[in-house]
Design an enzyme around this catalytic site. Structure first.
Site, PDB file in Angstrom:
ATOM      1  N   LYS A   1       0.847  -1.185   0.000  1.00  0.00           N
ATOM      2  CA  LYS A   1       0.000   0.000   0.000  1.00  0.00           C
ATOM      3  C   LYS A   1       0.887   1.242   0.000  1.00  0.00           C
ATOM      4  O   LYS A   1       0.700   2.200   0.735  1.00  0.00           O
ATOM      5  CB  LYS A   1      -0.920  -0.014   1.237  1.00  0.00           C
ATOM      6  CG  LYS A   1      -2.068   1.000   1.186  1.00  0.00           C
ATOM      7  CD  LYS A   1      -3.065   0.722   0.092  1.00  0.00           C
ATOM      8  CE  LYS A   1      -4.216   1.741   0.147  1.00  0.00           C
ATOM      9  NZ  LYS A   1      -5.099   1.637  -1.025  1.00  0.00           N
TER      10      LYS A   1
ATOM     11  N   ASP B   1      -5.332  -3.181  -2.344  1.00  0.00           N
ATOM     12  CA  ASP B   1      -6.758  -3.271  -2.650  1.00  0.00           C
ATOM     13  C   ASP B   1      -6.993  -3.711  -4.079  1.00  0.00           C
ATOM     14  O   ASP B   1      -7.927  -4.476  -4.359  1.00  0.00           O
ATOM     15  CB  ASP B   1      -7.471  -1.949  -2.349  1.00  0.00           C
ATOM     16  CG  ASP B   1      -6.708  -0.738  -2.852  1.00  0.00           C
ATOM     17  OD1 ASP B   1      -5.468  -0.777  -2.862  1.00  0.00           O
ATOM     18  OD2 ASP B   1      -7.349   0.259  -3.223  1.00  0.00           O
TER      19      ASP B   1
ATOM     20  N   ASP C   1      -2.060 -11.281   6.026  1.00  0.00           N
ATOM     21  CA  ASP C   1      -3.159 -11.847   6.802  1.00  0.00           C
ATOM     22  C   ASP C   1      -4.454 -11.785   5.992  1.00  0.00           C
ATOM     23  O   ASP C   1      -5.189 -12.778   5.873  1.00  0.00           O
ATOM     24  CB  ASP C   1      -3.308 -11.062   8.113  1.00  0.00           C
ATOM     25  CG  ASP C   1      -4.016 -11.862   9.192  1.00  0.00           C
ATOM     26  OD1 ASP C   1      -4.499 -12.963   8.906  1.00  0.00           O
ATOM     27  OD2 ASP C   1      -4.088 -11.372  10.336  1.00  0.00           O
TER      28      ASP C   1
END
Length: 420
Positions: free
Chosen positions: A218, A284, A308
């Site tokens: 990210k 994302d 995760d």
């Protein structure tokens, strides 16, 4: 009986290694013994009496607390250090004992910096996506840094106030919206931690002749932590694996200097020569792309929190976490603990309803780590047959038309019968 050793960076496995195991809490009592029986049958089929695993129980979790008064006894850590390779069932994090997670504690203490989660589909297993057979990914999740380092401060505590005052008064931070009621967490991402994780992923891809490594991050928002992870990953590939990889960053450089056609030609030549393609995707976007175009990704290298999320989503795409294996590895020291990736499910413990597939497949990963590949293939083949015949435990039975319901033990017996 003997111990697994690592000599000059190479794992040395005797014919009859001692493997410490933690039974686990909750359904650990249901799945551990059946999983061991499956692995023993596969080893016997592959190697006769020449090879055998000597299982050695060590304690952790509720069973350890009942017997020793300690959830993670020093003797257990000593056993994993002595024998290098081990396996564990699910462990419940004790409440109010000052331990964030027994699983995290094992990873931190032994510096098991790689969490490896391979994701593949078995024919016959129900899936929410249309073409689950296209899912074949290997997740390398960094295991020791990021928010799982556990550096957190609760609002109202003196340390939270100290950190808040330091940020505002010393660092000039003016973007804490509600400073008086804010809790704080610190996210460490290091160059060394990033490099050793990406290096392990690259070695894995090169060794198995896999087509690509995707750096998932990210970095568009967290530019100095996750953004640096991406940069360090590209740097490592280009500096240490120049003759074995081709990166998207190199593609962009050629494109800017010589044009799109030249860049595409360089990419095509790299693919034809068997080089591993190194790419990066924002987290994302990856979560969406892995659903729509899973065939675009093979090995995934990412940080702790992203890993995760990603590992659980990919597991759901091929049947759920109940059949998802996992391993925690330090490829430098040789330490490795293989584990069931699901929870303890105390509501069905002792009832023979639990699916042992996650632990069985984690043990298969252990066989592969030990380079006992023939035994591992026997288990894969047998499980393919059992799933295709729709003979399954209760979690999959409710999702499959025309299935036959088996207990935990009967499911393991079915796999063993197909091995023989």
């Amino acid at each position: 009986m003997d111990k697994i050793r690592i000599i000059n960076g190479s794992l040395q496995v005797p014919d009859k290694p001692v493997i410490p195991f933690i039974e686990g809490d909750g359904i650990g009592i249901d799945i551990t013994m059946p999983a061991q029986r499956v692995i023993d049958a596969a080893v016997k089929k592959a190697y006769g009496d020449n090879r055998k695993i000597i299982w050695k129980e060590v304690l952790a979790g509720e069973k350890a607390y009942r017997e020793t008064g300690n959830y993670l006894p020093d003797e257990t850590l000593a056993a994993f250090r002595e024998y290098l390779v081990g396996i564990k069932g699910p462990l419940q994090t004790p409440v109010g004992e000052g331990i964030r997670s027994l699983n995290v504690a094992l990873r931190q203490v032994l510096d098991l910096f790689v969490c490896l989660r391979p994701v593949r589909w078995f024919k016959g297993v129900p899936s929410p996506i249309r073409y689950p057979s296209l899912v074949d990914m290997h997740i390398f999740r960094e295991n020791t840094e990021d928010i799982y380092a556990g550096i957190e401060y609760m609002t109202g505590d003196i340390d939270a106030k100290k950190l808040k005052d330091f940020l505002i008064q010393e660092m000039g931070v003016d973007k804490i919206r509600f400073p008086e009621s804010s809790s704080f967490g610190i996210k460490p991402i290091s160059k060394e931690g990033s490099e050793r994780l990406v290096r392990a992923a690259l070695e894995y891809a090169v060794r198995r002749k896999l087509p690509s490594v995707t750096l998932v991050h990210k970095g568009n928002i967290m530019k100095f932590t996750e953004g640096s992870f991406k940069i360090w990953g590209y740097d490592l590939a280009e500096n240490e694996y120049e003759d074995k990889t081709f990166t998207w960053r190199q593609f962009d450089k050629i494109k800017n200097e010589k044009g799109q056609a030249e860049a595409e030609q360089a990419l095509e030549e790299a693919q034809k020569s068997g080089k591993v393609i190194i790419k990066d995707v924002i987290t994302d976007a990856f979560l969406q792309e892995s659903l729509l175009k899973p065939y675009n990704h093979s090995v995934i290298a990412t940080m702790n929190l992203n890993g995760d999320y990603i590992s659980d989503q990919l597991a759901a795409m091929v049947g759920g976490i109940g059949i998802a294996p996992g391993a925690n590895i330090n490829s430098i020291s040789g330490y490795a603990i293989f584990e069931a990736t699901h929870g303890t499910a105390p509501d069905i413990a002792g009832m023979g309803k639990a699916n042992p597939s996650s632990l069985i497949l984690s043990a298969v990963m252990m066989l592969e780590y030990m380079q006992w590949f023939d035994a591992a293939e026997h288990v894969y083949d047998a499980m393919e047959h059992v799933f295709a015949k729709r003979r399954v435990t209760s979690d999959l039975y409710v999702q499959m038309e025309g299935a036959t319901l088996l207990s935990t033990t009967a499911f393991a017996d079915e796999i063993i019968n197909h091995i023989h």
